[in-house]
Every structure is written in structure tokens, then in C-alpha cells.
Scaffold this motif. Structure first.
Motif, PDB file in Angstrom:
ATOM      1  N   ASN A 258      59.561  34.872 -44.057  1.00  0.00           N
ATOM      2  CA  ASN A 258      59.694  33.748 -42.843  1.00  0.00           C
ATOM      3  C   ASN A 258      58.973  32.313 -43.373  1.00  0.00           C
ATOM      4  N   SER A 259      58.876  32.165 -44.648  1.00  0.00           N
ATOM      5  CA  SER A 259      58.196  31.041 -45.263  1.00  0.00           C
ATOM      6  C   SER A 259      59.171  29.820 -44.837  1.00  0.00           C
ATOM      7  N   THR A 260      58.460  28.598 -44.582  1.00  0.00           N
ATOM      8  CA  THR A 260      59.544  27.472 -44.517  1.00  0.00           C
ATOM      9  C   THR A 260      60.121  27.051 -45.759  1.00  0.00           C
ATOM     10  N   LEU A 261      59.503  27.387 -47.037  1.00  0.00           N
ATOM     11  CA  LEU A 261      59.946  27.131 -48.243  1.00  0.00           C
ATOM     12  C   LEU A 261      61.555  27.427 -48.484  1.00  0.00           C
ATOM     13  N   TRP A 262      61.974  28.348 -47.713  1.00  0.00           N
ATOM     14  CA  TRP A 262      63.398  28.781 -48.030  1.00  0.00           C
ATOM     15  C   TRP A 262      64.410  27.719 -47.156  1.00  0.00           C
ATOM     16  N   LYS A 263      63.600  27.544 -45.831  1.00  0.00           N
ATOM     17  CA  LYS A 263      64.677  26.728 -45.012  1.00  0.00           C
ATOM     18  C   LYS A 263      64.745  25.183 -45.409  1.00  0.00           C
ATOM     19  N   ASP A 264      63.478  24.751 -45.621  1.00  0.00           N
ATOM     20  CA  ASP A 264      63.137  23.175 -45.673  1.00  0.00           C
ATOM     21  C   ASP A 264      63.920  22.521 -46.899  1.00  0.00           C
ATOM     22  N   GLY A 265      64.503  23.378 -47.751  1.00  0.00           N
ATOM     23  CA  GLY A 265      65.283  23.039 -48.851  1.00  0.00           C
ATOM     24  C   GLY A 265      64.612  22.927 -49.937  1.00  0.00           C
ATOM     25  N   SER A 266      63.320  23.204 -50.082  1.00  0.00           N
ATOM     26  CA  SER A 266      62.360  23.380 -51.511  1.00  0.00           C
ATOM     27  C   SER A 266      62.932  24.209 -52.488  1.00  0.00           C
ATOM     28  N   ILE A 267      63.778  25.436 -51.935  1.00  0.00           N
ATOM     29  CA  ILE A 267      64.043  26.324 -53.014  1.00  0.00           C
ATOM     30  C   ILE A 267      65.910  26.310 -53.049  1.00  0.00           C
ATOM     31  N   SER A 268      66.385  26.182 -51.946  1.00  0.00           N
ATOM     32  CA  SER A 268      67.781  26.204 -51.724  1.00  0.00           C
ATOM     33  C   SER A 268      68.559  25.106 -51.735  1.00  0.00           C
ATOM     34  N   LYS A 269      67.531  23.731 -51.808  1.00  0.00           N
ATOM     35  CA  LYS A 269      68.061  22.461 -51.500  1.00  0.00           C
ATOM     36  C   LYS A 269      69.445  22.152 -52.496  1.00  0.00           C
ATOM     37  N   THR A 270      69.395  22.511 -53.682  1.00  0.00           N
ATOM     38  CA  THR A 270      70.389  22.299 -54.876  1.00  0.00           C
ATOM     39  C   THR A 270      71.234  23.225 -55.054  1.00  0.00           C
ATOM     40  N   CYS A 271      71.287  24.285 -54.311  1.00  0.00           N
ATOM     41  CA  CYS A 271      72.317  25.637 -54.690  1.00  0.00           C
ATOM     42  C   CYS A 271      73.681  24.682 -53.830  1.00  0.00           C
ATOM     43  N   VAL A 272      74.584  25.133 -54.748  1.00  0.00           N
ATOM     44  CA  VAL A 272      76.052  24.686 -54.426  1.00  0.00           C
ATOM     45  C   VAL A 272      76.891  25.787 -53.914  1.00  0.00           C
ATOM     46  N   GLU A 273      76.361  26.885 -53.955  1.00  0.00           N
ATOM     47  CA  GLU A 273      77.057  28.200 -53.701  1.00  0.00           C
ATOM     48  C   GLU A 273      78.282  28.543 -54.598  1.00  0.00           C
ATOM     49  N   CYS A 274      77.856  28.210 -55.950  1.00  0.00           N
ATOM     50  CA  CYS A 274      78.903  28.442 -56.828  1.00  0.00           C
ATOM     51  C   CYS A 274      79.121  29.988 -57.253  1.00  0.00           C
ATOM     52  N   ASP A 275      78.239  30.688 -56.766  1.00  0.00           N
ATOM     53  CA  ASP A 275      78.127  32.276 -57.091  1.00  0.00           C
ATOM     54  C   ASP A 275      78.064  32.513 -58.480  1.00  0.00           C
ATOM     55  N   GLY A 276      77.541  31.490 -59.398  1.00  0.00           N
ATOM     56  CA  GLY A 276      77.538  31.805 -60.900  1.00  0.00           C
ATOM     57  C   GLY A 276      76.151  32.747 -61.022  1.00  0.00           C
ATOM     58  N   CYS A 277      75.278  32.598 -60.272  1.00  0.00           N
ATOM     59  CA  CYS A 277      74.140  33.564 -60.448  1.00  0.00           C
ATOM     60  C   CYS A 277      74.381  35.026 -60.092  1.00  0.00           C
ATOM     61  N   ARG A 278      75.113  35.055 -59.329  1.00  0.00           N
ATOM     62  CA  ARG A 278      75.847  36.551 -58.946  1.00  0.00           C
ATOM     63  C   ARG A 278      76.636  36.985 -60.139  1.00  0.00           C
ATOM     64  N   TRP A 279      77.421  36.139 -60.470  1.00  0.00           N
ATOM     65  CA  TRP A 279      78.376  36.448 -61.636  1.00  0.00           C
ATOM     66  C   TRP A 279      77.704  37.180 -62.831  1.00  0.00           C
ATOM     67  N   VAL A 280      76.560  36.335 -63.210  1.00  0.00           N
ATOM     68  CA  VAL A 280      76.040  36.760 -64.387  1.00  0.00           C
ATOM     69  C   VAL A 280      74.991  37.861 -64.245  1.00  0.00           C
TER      70      VAL A 280
END
Length: 377
Positions: A258-280
Motif C-alpha cells: 500500500n506504499s504511495t511509492l507505487w502510485k505517486d510515480g516514483s517507481i512506475s513514472k517512466t514505465c511505457v508498458e512495452c512489456d520488455g521486462c516480461r518478455w526477457v
């Protein structure tokens, strides 16, 4: 076309949905393919480079051989023949793509499982951990996947020590060493004169004993050189990750749900949802079933929980509607759900997800931020 209704979820309904997708179960004993990997590591042998090529020619008489091929600063998997076997390398570090693709390819037609007599050479310690977690999914549940099982059981795993590391490697932070310790058939440890060889299964031991003219019992000087090389690589991996002081990644992520770090963009801000991390990732297992046009063959292709529509159900409701929720699920799946269900972390510190991310998201940095935000007891 009407927009799907926006449902409002109570904490209770979210908990029911969560339990549906990830039911709590007791840790299961992971699958060990057929008669493989039953012997303890015992005798250590030595083989020089010329004799290794001769040994691989014998392997090729009964199996296809896939091994590493250098490409710029990386390694890719390639199929070798009797004409090219002398060019096989064991690799300084892991390949750009995990060996999972041999057993769970990006796309396949689900016809009758066929024999897959192969050998894969150059598998690293991090790759073996990832394969073990995939075994838990495809072979350790209530139903076994026949296609995955056949390929795993028919494949000879010839692993190799890392002799260097990439700047994204962090296996030591995930409780591993940069050399395989179990769940291989044969392991190769490069030294100046050739390789120190360890057998991790009865099949590996039999293959070595069938070629007594190629292998010799390793002498103390050779085993000492092997251990020295191993320590040097482990220290290099530890040194390049010394700025990260987090431990127990499962506890960090579970406590930070429930950390705000997930939602406020500190971690996910630059994610472009390319799925690259999943594919490799060598332990991602999500797939989509479909049918080919014309012949209606059943097909299976990789899918990604990072996609916005992955968790969407009929009526348009979606328990992971926001980007940060999907990225958080990635961490939860690897470091909380999988250890809970199968007893193993589904991240081995291979660093492929860091290397491929265009948004420069580094799981080590994310864990550092989350760790710092957890209230101290």
C-alpha cells in the motif's frame, strides 16, 4: 459502442478477486524431470578445449545442440552442427534471452508433444533458478503441461560458471552464486587449460564415464583455480551492488503493497508498458490460447500482465486498471506470490529486465526505495 461501466471495489471484493487469481496454498515440492538430477555432485573431472569439442560431437550424434554465440557484448542462442561445434563458447555471463524459450517458446502450436532430444550448453546459475521456478508453474501444480514436460525431460542441461558479469547482474543479492550448484546434468568451470567438469545427474555422470579418453580426474591445482575464479566473480558482483543495502526482498514488497511509492510515480513514472521486462524474464509464464486461421490449430503465445486488458473481465471491470497496479503486481508475483506458492523467489538477479527497460526502471533501485519507506519496528 458503449463504454464499460466503472465498478467501485470495496476492500472485501478486491480480496475475493485476489484470492481467485492467487489462491493461498502450501509450498509444493518442485518437479524434477524423470531420472535427471538425482545424483549428488561428487567426482570432478578435467577436459581440455579440444576434447570438449570431441565430446560435443558425441552429444550431437544423439541430440540437437544449442549453445551460446557471441554477438557484440552479448550472447545469443544458436544451433550448432558437427561443422560448427568447435565454435561453441560457454559465455562470460548469461545470454540476452533466457533458456526458457526452449521449453516455453514465444509461440507454439499445441499439437501432440513430440520428442525433443536436445542439449543446451551455457546455462548460467541465474537461468537454472528461473527454470526451477517455471517447473513449479508447469509441472508442480495440479496438472502438468505435457509440452513443457516433454522438452524439459528430453533436454541435457550443460551449465557453465560465469567468468564475468554485466553491470545489471545482482544474483548475489538474491541468494545465488554466479556458478551453478545443482539442477544441471553437467557443469563446466573454465580454467586456463580447459574446464573442470562436475556431474549433477546420473545422465551426466554416464555420459562422462562413456568417454574415459576425453576426461581425466581433476587435480588439486585445477580445482583450486576453479574456486579462485569463482570467488573473483562473486566479489565483483557483490562490489557493483554494494550501494544497495536491502535484504529479504519478499518482506520488503509484501510490506509495501500500500506504499504511495507505487502510485505517486516514483517507481512506475517512466514505465511505457512495452512489456520488455516480461518478455526477457525467465520465469514469466502467462500465455494466451488461440487458434490459427483456416486449420484451427490450437496455439499458445506469451501474454503479459502489464497489458491494460490482461485482467479485464466481461463487463469491463478491471482489478488492475492503473499502470502502477500492474507494475506492482509484477513485483508481487515474483517476490511474494511465487515464494508463497512454490517456495522459491521468481527473480534470480539476472538483470535482464533492467537491461531491456527503455524507462530505466531498475528493480534494485525500486527495492531500495521501498525498503527505505518501510516503518522501522
Amino acid at each position: 459502442m458503449l463504454d464499460p461501466p466503472n465498478f467501485v471495489y470495496s476492500p472485501r471484493s478486491l480480496a475475493i478477486i485476489f484470492d481467485f487469481f492467487y489462491p493461498p496454498v502450501e509450498p509444493r515440492r518442485l518437479f524434477v524431470p524423470s531420472s535427471l538430477r538425482t545424483a549428488r555432485i561428487r567426482m570432478q573431472y578435467f577436459i581440455n578445449r579440444q576434447n570438449l569439442s570431441r565430446f560435443l560431437l558425441k552429444v550431437l550424434s544423439a541430440r540437437s545442440l544449442f549453445a551460446l554465440k557471441e554477438k557484440s557484448a552479448d550472447y545469443e542462442w544458436a544451433k550448432f552442427s558437427t561443422d560448427t561445434v568447435e565454435h561453441v563458447v560457454t559465455g562470460r555471463y548469461r545470454a540476452a534471452i533466457p533458456p526458457k524459450m526452449f521449453f516455453f517458446p514465444p509461440s507454439e502450436v499445441l499439437d501432440s508433444p513430440e520428442p525433443f532430444p536436445s542439449a543446451v550448453l551455457g546455462v548460467k546459475s541465474c537461468d537454472i533458478r528461473l527454470l526451477h521456478t517455471s517447473d513449479g508453474i508447469f509441472l508442480g501444480g495440479s496438472a502438468e503441461d505435457d509440452f513443457y514436460k516433454r522438452k524439459r525431460a528430453d533436454t541435457l542441461l550443460i551449465s557453465a560458471d560465469c567468468t564475468d558479469c554485466k553491470d545489471t547482474c545482482f544474483c548475489v543479492k538474491m541468494g545465488l552464486n554466479p556458478w551453478p550448484e545443482k539442477n544441471f546434468d553437467i557443469n563446466l568451470s573454465p580454467i586456463a587449460e580447459g574446464f573442470v567438469v562436475e556431474c549433477g545427474s546420473n545422465i551426466g555422470e554416464d555420459l562422462v564415464r562413456q568417454s574415459p579418453n576425453l576426461f581425466q580426474k581433476a587435480i588439486d591445482q585445477q580445482t583450486r583455480e576453479k574456486e579462485k575464479n569463482r570467488r573473483a566473480v562473486a566479489e565483483k558482483v557483490a562490489a557493483q551492488n554494494s550501494r544497495f543495502d536491502w535484504r529479504e526482498p519478499s518482506e520488503i514488497v509484501a510490506a509495501s503493497e500500500n506504499s504511495t511509492l507505487w502510485k505517486d510515480g516514483s517507481i512506475s513514472k517512466t514505465c511505457v508498458e512495452c512489456d520488455g521486462c516480461r518478455w526477457v524474464c525467465g520465469s514469466c509464464y502467462c500465455f494466451l490460447l488461440g487458434e490459427t486461421q483456416g486449420f484451427w490449430d490450437k496455439t499458445r503465445t506469451w501474454d503479459s500482465c502489464q497489458s491494460a486488458g490482461y485482467a479485464r473481465v466481461a463487463g469491463g471491470s478491471n482489478p488492475r486498471r492503473e499502470k502502477y497496479q500492474r507494475l506492482r503486481n509484477y513485483y508481487m508475483c515474483k517476490l511474494v506470490y511465487r515464494p508463497k506458492n512454490f517456495g522459491l523467489l521468481a527473480c534470480s538477479g539476472c538483470g535482464r529486465c533492467i537491461e531491456v527497460c527503455p524507462g530505466k526502471i531498475d528493480i534494485r533501485e525500486s527495492l531500495q526505495k521501498l525498503s527505505g519507506a518501510i516503518p522501522r519496528k
